[in-house]
Design a protein around this motif. Structure first.
Motif, PDB file in Angstrom:
ATOM      1  N   UNK A   1      -2.755 -22.267   6.104  1.00 19.60           N
ATOM      2  CA  UNK A   1      -2.420 -21.004   6.944  1.00 19.60           C
ATOM      3  C   UNK A   1      -1.690 -19.906   6.023  1.00 19.60           C
ATOM      4  N   UNK A   2      -0.633 -20.354   5.311  1.00 17.66           N
ATOM      5  CA  UNK A   2      -0.056 -19.476   4.398  1.00 17.66           C
ATOM      6  C   UNK A   2      -0.950 -19.050   3.249  1.00 17.66           C
ATOM      7  N   UNK A   3      -1.987 -19.586   2.900  1.00 15.86           N
ATOM      8  CA  UNK A   3      -2.685 -18.822   2.185  1.00 15.86           C
ATOM      9  C   UNK A   3      -3.635 -17.783   2.444  1.00 15.86           C
ATOM     10  N   UNK A   4      -3.822 -17.708   3.939  1.00 13.01           N
ATOM     11  CA  UNK A   4      -5.068 -17.007   4.476  1.00 13.01           C
ATOM     12  C   UNK A   4      -4.327 -15.653   4.379  1.00 13.01           C
ATOM     13  N   UNK A   5      -4.997 -14.665   4.661  1.00 15.14           N
ATOM     14  CA  UNK A   5      -4.662 -13.110   4.837  1.00 15.14           C
ATOM     15  C   UNK A   5      -3.570 -13.015   5.666  1.00 15.14           C
ATOM     16  N   UNK A   6      -2.781 -12.030   5.687  1.00 10.38           N
ATOM     17  CA  UNK A   6      -1.613 -11.753   6.657  1.00 10.38           C
ATOM     18  C   UNK A   6      -2.349 -11.256   7.873  1.00 10.38           C
ATOM     19  N   UNK A   7      -3.126 -10.102   7.326  1.00 11.29           N
ATOM     20  CA  UNK A   7      -3.878  -9.321   8.473  1.00 11.29           C
ATOM     21  C   UNK A   7      -5.425  -9.331   8.408  1.00 11.29           C
ATOM     22  N   UNK A   8      -6.021  -9.757   9.250  1.00 14.96           N
ATOM     23  CA  UNK A   8      -7.470  -9.799   9.410  1.00 14.96           C
ATOM     24  C   UNK A   8      -8.017  -9.098  10.353  1.00 14.96           C
ATOM     25  N   UNK A   9      -8.736  -7.785  10.210  1.00 11.02           N
ATOM     26  CA  UNK A   9      -9.267  -7.026  11.236  1.00 11.02           C
ATOM     27  C   UNK A   9     -10.642  -7.074  11.097  1.00 11.02           C
ATOM     28  N   UNK A  10     -11.394  -7.253  12.012  1.00 12.34           N
ATOM     29  CA  UNK A  10     -13.030  -7.307  12.223  1.00 12.34           C
ATOM     30  C   UNK A  10     -13.300  -6.500  13.222  1.00 12.34           C
ATOM     31  N   UNK A  11     -14.320  -5.762  12.899  1.00 12.29           N
ATOM     32  CA  UNK A  11     -15.202  -4.701  13.697  1.00 12.29           C
ATOM     33  C   UNK A  11     -14.480  -4.037  14.807  1.00 12.29           C
ATOM     34  N   UNK A  12     -12.997  -3.415  14.352  1.00 14.29           N
ATOM     35  CA  UNK A  12     -12.314  -2.929  15.272  1.00 14.29           C
ATOM     36  C   UNK A  12     -12.668  -1.590  15.761  1.00 14.29           C
ATOM     37  N   UNK A  13     -12.682  -1.435  17.030  1.00 15.28           N
ATOM     38  CA  UNK A  13     -13.219  -0.037  17.728  1.00 15.28           C
ATOM     39  C   UNK A  13     -12.319   0.467  18.772  1.00 15.28           C
ATOM     40  N   UNK A  14     -12.344   1.821  18.706  1.00 16.26           N
ATOM     41  CA  UNK A  14     -11.431   2.306  19.669  1.00 16.26           C
ATOM     42  C   UNK A  14     -12.199   3.840  20.097  1.00 16.26           C
ATOM     43  N   UNK A  15     -12.176   3.875  21.440  1.00 18.46           N
ATOM     44  CA  UNK A  15     -12.721   5.265  21.853  1.00 18.46           C
ATOM     45  C   UNK A  15     -11.525   5.767  22.997  1.00 18.46           C
ATOM     46  N   UNK A  16     -11.129   7.048  22.791  1.00 18.20           N
ATOM     47  CA  UNK A  16     -10.345   7.507  23.857  1.00 18.20           C
ATOM     48  C   UNK A  16     -11.173   8.152  25.013  1.00 18.20           C
ATOM     49  N   UNK A  17     -12.331   8.691  24.866  1.00 17.47           N
ATOM     50  CA  UNK A  17     -13.273   8.823  25.769  1.00 17.47           C
ATOM     51  C   UNK A  17     -14.463   8.618  25.573  1.00 17.47           C
ATOM     52  N   UNK A  18     -15.556   8.675  26.593  1.00 16.25           N
ATOM     53  CA  UNK A  18     -16.797   8.105  26.064  1.00 16.25           C
ATOM     54  C   UNK A  18     -17.273   8.926  24.967  1.00 16.25           C
ATOM     55  N   UNK A  19     -17.184  10.183  24.737  1.00  9.15           N
ATOM     56  CA  UNK A  19     -17.824  10.971  23.874  1.00  9.15           C
ATOM     57  C   UNK A  19     -17.321  10.544  22.297  1.00  9.15           C
ATOM     58  N   UNK A  20     -15.859  10.750  22.208  1.00 11.04           N
ATOM     59  CA  UNK A  20     -15.262  10.607  20.859  1.00 11.04           C
ATOM     60  C   UNK A  20     -14.865   9.190  20.540  1.00 11.04           C
ATOM     61  N   UNK A  21     -15.315   8.849  19.362  1.00 11.24           N
ATOM     62  CA  UNK A  21     -14.821   7.435  18.753  1.00 11.24           C
ATOM     63  C   UNK A  21     -13.710   7.631  17.890  1.00 11.24           C
TER      64      UNK A  21
END
Lengths: 276, 261
Positions: A1-21
Protein backbone atom coordinates in the motif's frame (compact mmCIF):
# COMPACT_ATOMS: atom_id res chain seq x y z
CA UNK A 1 0.00 0.00 0.00
CA UNK A 2 2.65 2.48 1.07
CA UNK A 3 4.56 2.00 -2.14
CA UNK A 4 1.54 2.99 -4.20
CA UNK A 5 0.90 6.50 -5.29
CA UNK A 6 -0.59 8.85 -2.72
CA UNK A 7 -3.18 10.11 -5.15
CA UNK A 8 -4.48 8.41 -8.26
CA UNK A 9 -6.97 10.26 -10.43
CA UNK A 10 -8.56 8.48 -13.38
CA UNK A 11 -10.64 10.08 -16.12
CA UNK A 12 -11.94 12.78 -13.80
CA UNK A 13 -14.76 14.84 -15.29
CA UNK A 14 -16.84 17.76 -14.01
CA UNK A 15 -19.40 19.91 -15.76
CA UNK A 16 -21.28 22.73 -14.08
CA UNK A 17 -23.97 22.76 -16.75
CA UNK A 18 -24.64 20.57 -19.77
CA UNK A 19 -22.83 23.04 -22.02
CA UNK A 20 -19.62 23.94 -20.19
CA UNK A 21 -17.22 21.24 -19.12
CA UNK A 22 -14.84 22.30 -16.36
CA UNK A 23 -12.77 19.12 -16.43
CA UNK A 24 -12.56 16.40 -19.05
CA UNK A 25 -10.81 13.03 -18.66
CA UNK A 26 -8.09 14.22 -16.30
CA UNK A 27 -5.83 11.32 -15.35
CA UNK A 28 -2.82 11.82 -13.11
CA UNK A 29 -1.03 10.32 -10.16
CA UNK A 30 0.95 11.95 -7.38
CA UNK A 31 3.61 10.15 -5.34
CA UNK A 32 4.47 11.09 -1.76
CA UNK A 33 6.72 14.05 -1.14
CA UNK A 34 6.46 15.80 -4.47
CA UNK A 35 5.94 19.50 -5.20
CA UNK A 36 3.55 19.72 -8.13
CA UNK A 37 2.31 22.95 -9.68
CA UNK A 38 -0.76 23.30 -11.84
CA UNK A 39 -0.70 26.15 -14.35
CA UNK A 40 -3.18 27.32 -16.93
CA UNK A 41 -5.34 30.34 -17.78
CA UNK A 42 -8.20 31.49 -15.60
CA UNK A 43 -11.15 29.18 -16.07
CA UNK A 44 -8.99 26.28 -17.27
CA UNK A 45 -10.28 24.15 -14.38
CA UNK A 46 -7.41 24.42 -11.88
CA UNK A 47 -9.58 25.29 -8.88
CA UNK A 48 -12.16 22.71 -9.89
CA UNK A 49 -9.47 20.03 -10.02
CA UNK A 50 -8.25 20.85 -6.52
CA UNK A 51 -11.73 21.04 -5.04
CA UNK A 52 -12.71 17.72 -6.62
CA UNK A 53 -9.84 16.00 -4.81
CA UNK A 54 -11.28 16.81 -1.36
CA UNK A 55 -14.82 16.86 -2.72
CA UNK A 56 -15.62 20.46 -1.90
CA UNK A 57 -16.94 20.03 -5.43
CA UNK A 58 -18.47 16.71 -6.45
CA UNK A 59 -17.06 15.38 -9.73
CA UNK A 60 -19.40 13.94 -12.34
CA UNK A 61 -17.14 11.22 -13.66
CA UNK A 62 -13.97 9.31 -12.93
CA UNK A 63 -12.32 8.04 -9.80
CA UNK A 64 -10.10 9.61 -7.17
CA UNK A 65 -8.09 7.27 -4.98
CA UNK A 66 -6.32 8.96 -2.09
CA UNK A 67 -4.07 6.88 0.17
CA UNK A 68 -5.76 3.70 -1.05
CA UNK A 69 -9.32 4.97 -0.50
CA UNK A 70 -11.83 5.86 -3.18
CA UNK A 71 -12.77 9.47 -2.44
CA UNK A 72 -15.23 9.93 -5.27
CA UNK A 73 -17.70 7.33 -4.05
CA UNK A 74 -17.54 7.70 -0.27
CA UNK A 75 -20.18 8.92 2.17
CA UNK A 76 -20.09 11.94 4.46
CA UNK A 77 -18.53 10.29 7.49
CA UNK A 78 -15.71 8.63 5.55
CA UNK A 79 -15.17 11.79 3.56
CA UNK A 80 -14.59 13.81 6.73
CA UNK A 81 -11.93 11.29 7.78
CA UNK A 82 -10.15 11.55 4.45
CA UNK A 83 -10.30 15.35 4.53
CA UNK A 84 -8.28 15.35 7.75
CA UNK A 85 -5.25 14.20 5.80
CA UNK A 86 -5.80 16.65 2.91
CA UNK A 87 -5.12 20.25 3.89
CA UNK A 88 -6.14 23.20 1.82
CA UNK A 89 -4.65 26.67 1.41
CA UNK A 90 -6.62 29.43 -0.24
CA UNK A 91 -5.93 32.56 -2.26
CA UNK A 92 -7.92 34.68 0.17
CA UNK A 93 -6.55 32.77 3.19
CA UNK A 94 -10.09 31.93 4.40
CA UNK A 95 -9.26 32.49 8.05
CA UNK A 96 -11.71 33.27 10.81
CA UNK A 97 -10.64 36.91 10.96
CA UNK A 98 -12.25 37.69 14.29
CA UNK A 99 -10.17 34.98 15.96
CA UNK A 100 -6.47 35.03 16.86
CA UNK A 101 -3.72 33.28 14.91
CA UNK A 102 -3.39 30.46 17.41
CA UNK A 103 -7.14 29.80 17.36
CA UNK A 104 -7.10 29.66 13.58
CA UNK A 105 -4.18 27.25 13.58
CA UNK A 106 -5.87 24.98 16.13
CA UNK A 107 -8.93 24.78 13.91
CA UNK A 108 -6.85 22.52 11.70
CA UNK A 109 -7.54 19.86 14.34
CA UNK A 110 -11.34 20.13 14.14
CA UNK A 111 -11.58 17.10 11.86
CA UNK A 112 -10.06 14.94 14.60
CA UNK A 113 -12.39 16.16 17.35
CA UNK A 114 -15.65 14.86 18.70
CA UNK A 115 -18.60 17.11 17.95
CA UNK A 116 -18.76 18.39 21.53
CA UNK A 117 -15.03 19.18 21.72
CA UNK A 118 -15.22 20.78 18.28
CA UNK A 119 -18.24 22.91 19.16
CA UNK A 120 -16.64 24.13 22.38
CA UNK A 121 -13.18 24.50 20.84
CA UNK A 122 -11.48 22.24 23.39
CA UNK A 123 -7.97 21.31 22.33
CA UNK A 124 -5.44 19.12 24.16
CA UNK A 125 -2.25 20.58 25.64
CA UNK A 126 -0.25 18.61 23.09
CA UNK A 127 -2.21 20.13 20.23
CA UNK A 128 -1.70 23.61 21.63
CA UNK A 129 2.04 23.05 22.00
CA UNK A 130 2.30 21.77 18.45
CA UNK A 131 0.33 24.74 17.19
CA UNK A 132 2.77 27.13 18.89
CA UNK A 133 5.73 25.18 17.51
CA UNK A 134 4.40 25.40 13.97
CA UNK A 135 3.67 29.11 14.33
CA UNK A 136 7.22 29.53 15.56
CA UNK A 137 8.62 27.57 12.61
CA UNK A 138 6.74 29.88 10.26
CA UNK A 139 8.08 32.95 12.08
CA UNK A 140 4.76 33.95 13.60
CA UNK A 141 5.42 33.21 17.29
CA UNK A 142 4.96 36.83 18.29
CA UNK A 143 1.60 37.03 16.49
CA UNK A 144 0.04 34.00 18.18
CA UNK A 145 -2.43 36.12 20.13
CA UNK A 146 -2.98 38.71 17.41
CA UNK A 147 -6.35 38.81 15.74
CA UNK A 148 -5.84 37.67 12.17
CA UNK A 149 -7.58 40.65 10.59
CA UNK A 150 -4.63 42.73 11.81
CA UNK A 151 -2.01 40.65 9.99
CA UNK A 152 -0.51 41.41 6.58
CA UNK A 153 -1.36 39.24 3.58
CA UNK A 154 1.81 37.21 3.84
CA UNK A 155 1.30 36.66 7.56
CA UNK A 156 -2.30 35.61 7.00
CA UNK A 157 -1.19 33.06 4.44
CA UNK A 158 1.41 31.73 6.86
CA UNK A 159 -1.35 31.24 9.43
CA UNK A 160 -3.18 29.37 6.66
CA UNK A 161 -0.13 27.15 6.15
CA UNK A 162 0.20 26.58 9.91
CA UNK A 163 -3.45 25.52 10.06
CA UNK A 164 -2.84 23.18 7.12
CA UNK A 165 0.26 21.64 8.75
CA UNK A 166 -1.42 21.03 12.11
CA UNK A 167 -3.79 18.70 10.28
CA UNK A 168 -0.87 16.24 9.77
CA UNK A 169 -1.66 16.19 6.08
CA UNK A 170 -0.34 13.77 3.51
CA UNK A 171 -1.39 16.18 0.79
CA UNK A 172 -1.68 19.96 0.73
CA UNK A 173 -3.90 21.52 -1.89
CA UNK A 174 -2.97 25.16 -2.44
CA UNK A 175 -5.35 27.20 -4.55
CA UNK A 176 -3.51 30.28 -5.86
CA UNK A 177 -1.69 30.71 -2.54
CA UNK A 178 0.33 33.72 -3.71
CA UNK A 179 -2.05 35.39 -6.16
CA UNK A 180 -2.87 38.20 -3.70
CA UNK A 181 0.63 38.68 -2.31
CA UNK A 182 3.57 40.92 -3.14
CA UNK A 183 6.74 39.30 -4.56
CA UNK A 184 8.58 39.13 -1.23
CA UNK A 185 5.70 37.48 0.60
CA UNK A 186 5.10 35.21 -2.39
CA UNK A 187 8.70 34.01 -2.30
CA UNK A 188 8.40 33.30 1.42
CA UNK A 189 5.14 31.36 1.10
CA UNK A 190 6.56 29.24 -1.72
CA UNK A 191 9.67 28.54 0.36
CA UNK A 192 7.51 27.40 3.28
CA UNK A 193 5.56 25.06 1.02
CA UNK A 194 8.80 23.72 -0.46
CA UNK A 195 10.05 23.20 3.10
CA UNK A 196 6.91 21.21 3.96
CA UNK A 197 7.59 18.93 0.99
CA UNK A 198 11.30 18.48 1.69
CA UNK A 199 11.35 18.06 5.45
CA UNK A 200 7.87 16.72 6.24
CA UNK A 201 7.45 14.59 3.13
CA UNK A 202 4.07 16.12 2.33
CA UNK A 203 2.88 16.24 -1.26
CA UNK A 204 1.90 19.72 -2.42
CA UNK A 205 -0.45 20.36 -5.32
CA UNK A 206 -0.31 24.08 -6.01
CA UNK A 207 -2.37 26.11 -8.47
CA UNK A 208 -0.30 28.98 -9.79
CA UNK A 209 -0.69 31.85 -12.18
CA UNK A 210 2.99 32.71 -11.97
CA UNK A 211 4.88 30.46 -14.34
CA UNK A 212 8.24 31.63 -13.01
CA UNK A 213 7.39 30.51 -9.48
CA UNK A 214 6.15 27.18 -10.83
CA UNK A 215 9.47 26.63 -12.63
CA UNK A 216 11.53 27.74 -9.64
CA UNK A 217 9.87 25.64 -6.93
CA UNK A 218 8.25 22.60 -8.52
CA UNK A 219 9.44 19.05 -9.01
CA UNK A 220 6.78 18.63 -11.62
CA UNK A 221 4.39 20.87 -13.50
CA UNK A 222 0.92 20.08 -14.77
CA UNK A 223 -0.99 22.31 -17.14
CA UNK A 224 -4.71 22.50 -17.75
CA UNK A 225 -6.31 24.04 -20.80
CA UNK A 226 -10.08 24.16 -21.17
CA UNK A 227 -10.42 21.32 -18.67
CA UNK A 228 -7.91 19.02 -20.36
CA UNK A 229 -4.56 18.03 -18.95
CA UNK A 230 -2.25 19.24 -21.69
CA UNK A 231 1.15 19.08 -20.01
CA UNK A 232 2.73 16.85 -17.38
CA UNK A 233 6.47 17.13 -16.99
CA UNK A 234 9.46 18.58 -15.19
CA UNK A 235 10.14 22.31 -15.15
CA UNK A 236 12.95 21.68 -17.65
CA UNK A 237 10.52 20.24 -20.12
CA UNK A 238 8.26 23.28 -19.88
CA UNK A 239 9.74 25.27 -22.77
CA UNK A 240 8.46 28.37 -24.44
CA UNK A 241 6.50 26.41 -27.00
CA UNK A 242 4.72 24.45 -24.28
CA UNK A 243 3.89 27.63 -22.35
CA UNK A 244 2.51 29.43 -25.35
CA UNK A 245 0.48 26.33 -26.12
CA UNK A 246 -0.96 26.27 -22.61
CA UNK A 247 -1.92 29.92 -22.54
CA UNK A 248 -2.97 30.03 -26.16
CA UNK A 249 -0.79 32.97 -27.12
CA UNK A 250 1.44 33.08 -30.19
CA UNK A 251 4.67 31.14 -30.05
CA UNK A 252 7.58 33.24 -28.74
CA UNK A 253 10.85 33.58 -30.60
CA UNK A 254 12.81 30.38 -30.73
CA UNK A 255 16.14 31.85 -29.65
CA UNK A 256 14.73 32.32 -26.19
CA UNK A 257 14.43 28.58 -25.82
CA UNK A 258 17.89 27.52 -26.96
CA UNK A 259 20.61 26.92 -24.43
CA UNK A 260 18.14 26.38 -21.63
CA UNK A 261 18.55 29.95 -20.42
CA UNK A 262 15.66 29.96 -18.06
CA UNK A 263 15.82 33.54 -16.91
CA UNK A 264 15.68 34.66 -20.51
CA UNK A 265 12.97 32.24 -21.39
CA UNK A 266 10.76 33.28 -18.56
CA UNK A 267 11.04 36.94 -19.32
CA UNK A 268 10.24 36.37 -22.96
CA UNK A 269 7.33 34.15 -22.27
CA UNK A 270 5.95 36.21 -19.46
CA UNK A 271 6.16 39.33 -21.53
CA UNK A 272 4.13 37.60 -24.22
CA UNK A 273 1.73 35.84 -21.95
CA UNK A 274 1.28 38.71 -19.56
CA UNK A 275 1.09 36.26 -16.72
CA UNK A 276 3.46 38.12 -14.46
CA UNK B 1 -19.89 63.99 -32.83
CA UNK B 2 -23.59 63.44 -33.19
CA UNK B 3 -25.34 66.58 -32.00
CA UNK B 4 -28.71 64.91 -32.16
CA UNK B 5 -27.59 62.54 -29.40
CA UNK B 6 -27.54 65.38 -26.86
CA UNK B 7 -30.75 66.87 -28.21
CA UNK B 8 -32.49 63.51 -27.87
CA UNK B 9 -31.28 63.13 -24.32
CA UNK B 10 -32.52 66.59 -23.33
CA UNK B 11 -35.89 65.85 -24.91
CA UNK B 12 -36.11 62.54 -23.07
CA UNK B 13 -35.40 64.14 -19.69
CA UNK B 14 -37.90 66.94 -20.41
CA UNK B 15 -40.49 64.40 -21.50
CA UNK B 16 -40.16 62.40 -18.28
CA UNK B 17 -40.58 65.61 -16.25
CA UNK B 18 -43.74 66.62 -18.12
CA UNK B 19 -45.10 63.10 -17.71
CA UNK B 20 -44.51 63.21 -13.92
CA UNK B 21 -46.32 66.55 -13.61
CA UNK B 22 -49.21 65.23 -15.68
CA UNK B 23 -49.54 62.05 -13.59
CA UNK B 24 -49.46 64.15 -10.44
CA UNK B 25 -52.13 66.53 -11.73
CA UNK B 26 -54.45 63.70 -12.78
CA UNK B 27 -54.17 61.84 -9.46
CA UNK B 28 -54.50 65.01 -7.38
CA UNK B 29 -57.61 65.97 -9.35
CA UNK B 30 -59.06 62.51 -8.83
CA UNK B 31 -58.82 62.62 -5.01
CA UNK B 32 -59.57 66.36 -4.79
CA UNK B 33 -56.16 67.33 -3.53
CA UNK B 34 -55.36 71.03 -3.84
CA UNK B 35 -51.66 71.74 -3.23
CA UNK B 36 -52.18 75.52 -2.88
CA UNK B 37 -54.87 75.12 -0.24
CA UNK B 38 -52.59 72.73 1.69
CA UNK B 39 -49.77 75.26 1.64
CA UNK B 40 -52.13 77.94 2.92
CA UNK B 41 -53.31 75.68 5.76
CA UNK B 42 -49.85 74.77 7.08
CA UNK B 43 -49.24 77.91 9.20
CA UNK B 44 -52.61 77.57 10.93
CA UNK B 45 -51.85 73.94 11.73
CA UNK B 46 -48.52 74.80 13.25
CA UNK B 47 -50.08 77.53 15.41
CA UNK B 48 -52.72 75.10 16.67
CA UNK B 49 -50.05 72.55 17.53
CA UNK B 50 -47.98 75.13 19.37
CA UNK B 51 -51.01 76.21 21.41
CA UNK B 52 -52.48 72.81 22.28
CA UNK B 53 -49.74 70.26 21.88
CA UNK B 54 -47.52 71.66 24.58
CA UNK B 55 -46.77 69.71 27.75
CA UNK B 56 -48.21 71.81 30.57
CA UNK B 57 -46.95 71.87 34.15
CA UNK B 58 -50.06 69.98 35.19
CA UNK B 59 -49.16 67.24 32.74
CA UNK B 60 -45.98 66.44 34.66
CA UNK B 61 -48.06 65.13 37.53
CA UNK B 62 -48.75 62.12 35.36
CA UNK B 63 -45.10 61.55 34.49
CA UNK B 64 -44.76 58.42 36.65
CA UNK B 65 -47.69 56.73 34.88
CA UNK B 66 -46.17 57.65 31.55
CA UNK B 67 -42.69 56.42 32.45
CA UNK B 68 -43.99 53.09 33.71
CA UNK B 69 -45.90 52.57 30.46
CA UNK B 70 -42.89 53.66 28.44
CA UNK B 71 -40.67 51.26 30.38
CA UNK B 72 -43.05 48.41 29.65
CA UNK B 73 -43.07 49.25 25.95
CA UNK B 74 -39.29 49.53 25.74
CA UNK B 75 -38.82 46.21 27.55
CA UNK B 76 -41.43 44.58 25.30
CA UNK B 77 -39.51 45.76 22.25
CA UNK B 78 -36.20 44.55 23.63
CA UNK B 79 -37.65 41.17 24.57
CA UNK B 80 -39.41 40.61 21.26
CA UNK B 81 -36.33 41.71 19.27
CA UNK B 82 -33.91 39.53 21.22
CA UNK B 83 -36.04 36.40 21.14
CA UNK B 84 -36.78 36.94 17.46
CA UNK B 85 -33.03 37.37 16.88
CA UNK B 86 -32.29 33.98 18.44
CA UNK B 87 -34.84 32.20 16.25
CA UNK B 88 -33.82 34.19 13.19
CA UNK B 89 -30.16 33.30 13.69
CA UNK B 90 -30.92 29.59 13.97
CA UNK B 91 -32.92 29.73 10.77
CA UNK B 92 -30.28 31.83 9.00
CA UNK B 93 -27.48 29.40 9.89
CA UNK B 94 -29.48 26.45 8.59
CA UNK B 95 -30.64 28.28 5.49
CA UNK B 96 -27.43 30.05 4.53
CA UNK B 97 -26.29 29.29 0.97
CA UNK B 98 -22.57 29.42 1.78
CA UNK B 99 -22.56 27.82 5.18
CA UNK B 100 -25.82 26.05 5.83
CA UNK B 101 -27.12 22.52 5.46
CA UNK B 102 -27.86 22.97 1.78
CA UNK B 103 -30.51 20.92 0.03
CA UNK B 104 -33.97 22.48 0.19
CA UNK B 105 -33.20 24.56 3.31
CA UNK B 106 -32.09 27.84 1.69
CA UNK B 107 -35.31 28.02 -0.31
CA UNK B 108 -37.60 27.03 2.56
CA UNK B 109 -36.04 29.43 5.08
CA UNK B 110 -36.02 32.27 2.58
CA UNK B 111 -39.69 31.60 1.85
CA UNK B 112 -40.67 31.63 5.51
CA UNK B 113 -38.67 34.79 6.19
CA UNK B 114 -40.22 36.47 3.19
CA UNK B 115 -43.78 35.72 4.33
CA UNK B 116 -43.20 37.07 7.84
CA UNK B 117 -41.29 40.08 6.60
CA UNK B 118 -43.79 41.19 4.00
CA UNK B 119 -46.79 41.22 6.31
CA UNK B 120 -46.61 44.61 8.10
CA UNK B 121 -46.43 44.61 11.89
CA UNK B 122 -49.74 46.46 12.08
CA UNK B 123 -51.40 43.74 9.99
CA UNK B 124 -49.94 41.12 12.33
CA UNK B 125 -51.41 42.99 15.27
CA UNK B 126 -54.88 43.00 13.66
CA UNK B 127 -54.65 39.31 12.78
CA UNK B 128 -53.39 38.28 16.21
CA UNK B 129 -55.96 40.37 18.08
CA UNK B 130 -58.66 37.92 16.99
CA UNK B 131 -56.86 35.02 18.71
CA UNK B 132 -55.16 36.72 21.62
CA UNK B 133 -57.47 39.70 22.29
CA UNK B 134 -56.17 43.10 23.35
CA UNK B 135 -53.15 42.33 25.48
CA UNK B 136 -49.45 42.95 25.78
CA UNK B 137 -48.80 39.45 24.51
CA UNK B 138 -50.51 40.28 21.22
CA UNK B 139 -48.17 43.23 20.81
CA UNK B 140 -45.20 41.08 21.69
CA UNK B 141 -46.19 38.43 19.18
CA UNK B 142 -46.81 40.93 16.40
CA UNK B 143 -43.41 42.53 16.92
CA UNK B 144 -41.78 39.12 17.26
CA UNK B 145 -43.10 37.80 13.97
CA UNK B 146 -42.25 40.91 11.95
CA UNK B 147 -38.79 41.11 13.52
CA UNK B 148 -38.19 37.40 12.99
CA UNK B 149 -38.83 37.71 9.26
CA UNK B 150 -36.73 40.80 8.85
CA UNK B 151 -33.79 39.59 10.93
CA UNK B 152 -33.72 36.17 9.27
CA UNK B 153 -33.24 37.91 5.96
CA UNK B 154 -30.54 40.24 7.34
CA UNK B 155 -28.69 37.40 9.06
CA UNK B 156 -28.80 35.27 5.92
CA UNK B 157 -27.17 38.07 3.95
CA UNK B 158 -24.60 38.74 6.69
CA UNK B 159 -23.60 35.10 7.04
CA UNK B 160 -23.30 34.56 3.30
CA UNK B 161 -21.22 37.72 3.05
CA UNK B 162 -18.66 37.09 5.80
CA UNK B 163 -18.51 33.40 6.53
CA UNK B 164 -18.14 31.74 3.12
CA UNK B 165 -14.35 31.52 3.04
CA UNK B 166 -13.75 30.33 6.56
CA UNK B 167 -16.58 27.81 6.30
CA UNK B 168 -15.02 26.38 3.16
CA UNK B 169 -11.66 26.15 4.94
CA UNK B 170 -13.05 24.34 7.97
CA UNK B 171 -15.11 22.03 5.79
CA UNK B 172 -11.86 21.12 4.03
CA UNK B 173 -10.26 20.16 7.36
CA UNK B 174 -12.98 17.55 7.86
CA UNK B 175 -14.91 19.49 10.52
CA UNK B 176 -18.60 18.73 10.95
CA UNK B 177 -21.46 21.21 10.71
CA UNK B 178 -21.84 22.00 14.43
CA UNK B 179 -18.17 22.86 15.04
CA UNK B 180 -18.14 24.96 11.86
CA UNK B 181 -21.08 26.94 13.23
CA UNK B 182 -19.48 27.68 16.59
CA UNK B 183 -15.89 28.12 15.39
CA UNK B 184 -16.42 30.08 12.17
CA UNK B 185 -19.96 31.24 11.46
CA UNK B 186 -20.70 32.69 14.90
CA UNK B 187 -17.42 34.58 15.37
CA UNK B 188 -17.53 35.94 11.82
CA UNK B 189 -21.15 37.11 11.93
CA UNK B 190 -21.58 38.15 15.56
CA UNK B 191 -20.96 41.87 15.01
CA UNK B 192 -23.48 42.04 12.20
CA UNK B 193 -25.96 40.12 14.33
CA UNK B 194 -25.59 42.48 17.29
CA UNK B 195 -25.79 45.49 15.01
CA UNK B 196 -28.97 44.35 13.27
CA UNK B 197 -30.59 43.33 16.55
CA UNK B 198 -29.90 46.77 18.03
CA UNK B 199 -31.39 48.35 14.93
CA UNK B 200 -34.51 46.22 15.29
CA UNK B 201 -34.83 47.21 18.98
CA UNK B 202 -34.86 50.87 17.92
CA UNK B 203 -37.38 50.24 15.18
CA UNK B 204 -39.53 48.15 17.48
CA UNK B 205 -39.76 50.87 20.14
CA UNK B 206 -41.27 53.12 17.48
CA UNK B 207 -43.53 50.38 16.13
CA UNK B 208 -44.55 49.27 19.62
CA UNK B 209 -46.15 52.65 20.19
CA UNK B 210 -48.36 52.18 17.17
CA UNK B 211 -49.10 48.57 18.05
CA UNK B 212 -49.97 49.67 21.58
CA UNK B 213 -52.75 51.90 20.24
CA UNK B 214 -54.26 48.83 18.58
CA UNK B 215 -53.67 46.31 21.34
CA UNK B 216 -54.52 48.65 24.19
CA UNK B 217 -51.25 48.18 26.02
CA UNK B 218 -48.14 50.16 26.87
CA UNK B 219 -47.35 53.72 25.96
CA UNK B 220 -49.41 53.62 22.77
CA UNK B 221 -52.61 52.89 24.67
CA UNK B 222 -51.85 55.68 27.14
CA UNK B 223 -51.36 58.13 24.28
CA UNK B 224 -54.64 56.97 22.77
CA UNK B 225 -56.51 57.55 26.01
CA UNK B 226 -55.09 61.06 26.54
CA UNK B 227 -55.60 61.98 22.91
CA UNK B 228 -59.20 60.86 22.79
CA UNK B 229 -60.01 62.64 26.08
CA UNK B 230 -58.61 65.90 24.62
CA UNK B 231 -55.66 65.96 27.07
CA UNK B 232 -53.30 67.17 24.36
CA UNK B 233 -50.77 68.39 26.89
CA UNK B 234 -50.43 64.86 28.26
CA UNK B 235 -50.35 63.36 24.77
CA UNK B 236 -47.54 65.76 23.90
CA UNK B 237 -45.63 64.72 27.00
CA UNK B 238 -46.02 61.08 25.95
CA UNK B 239 -44.60 61.87 22.53
CA UNK B 240 -41.73 63.78 24.09
CA UNK B 241 -40.90 60.79 26.31
CA UNK B 242 -41.00 58.42 23.34
CA UNK B 243 -38.68 60.67 21.36
CA UNK B 244 -36.22 60.83 24.24
CA UNK B 245 -36.36 57.06 24.70
CA UNK B 246 -35.77 56.39 21.00
CA UNK B 247 -32.86 58.83 20.82
CA UNK B 248 -31.33 57.36 23.98
CA UNK B 249 -31.68 53.88 22.57
CA UNK B 250 -30.06 54.92 19.31
CA UNK B 251 -27.17 56.55 21.15
CA UNK B 252 -26.61 53.45 23.25
CA UNK B 253 -26.69 51.12 20.27
CA UNK B 254 -24.31 53.36 18.31
CA UNK B 255 -21.92 53.24 21.24
CA UNK B 256 -22.17 49.45 21.48
CA UNK B 257 -21.59 49.13 17.73
CA UNK B 258 -18.41 51.18 17.91
CA UNK B 259 -17.13 49.06 20.78
CA UNK B 260 -17.63 45.67 19.18
CA UNK B 261 -16.07 46.26 15.77
Amino acid sequence: MEARNLLQIEKLGKDYSSKSKALTDVTLSLPRGQFVSVIGSSGAGKSTLLRCINRLIDPNAGSIVFDGKDVAGMGRRELRQVRRRISMIFQHYNLVYRSTSIENVLQGRLGYKSTIAGVLGLYSEEEKERAFTILDQLGLAEFAYTRTDQLSGGQKQRVGIARALLQDPLLILADEPIASLDPKASQMIMEHLRWAVDTLGITCLVNLHQVDYAIEFSDRILALKKGHLVFDGTPDELDARAISDIYGTPYVEERAVRGGLFENLEEEVLATVGAA
Amino acid sequence: MDKRFFLKRSLAIGGVFVLLVAVNAVSAGFVGFNPLKVLADIPGGIVWMAQNFMPSVAAFEKIDTILISLGKTVLLSVASSCIAAVFAYLCAVIGSREAGLGGPFPLIIRGIASVFRNIPVVAWAFILMFSFKQSEFTGFLALFLGTFGYLTRCFLESIDEVAGGSVEALRATGAGFAPIVTQAIIPMSITAVVSWTLYMIETNIRDATLIGILTGAGIGALFDVYYKSFRYDLAALVILCIVVAVIACEAISNYVRRQII
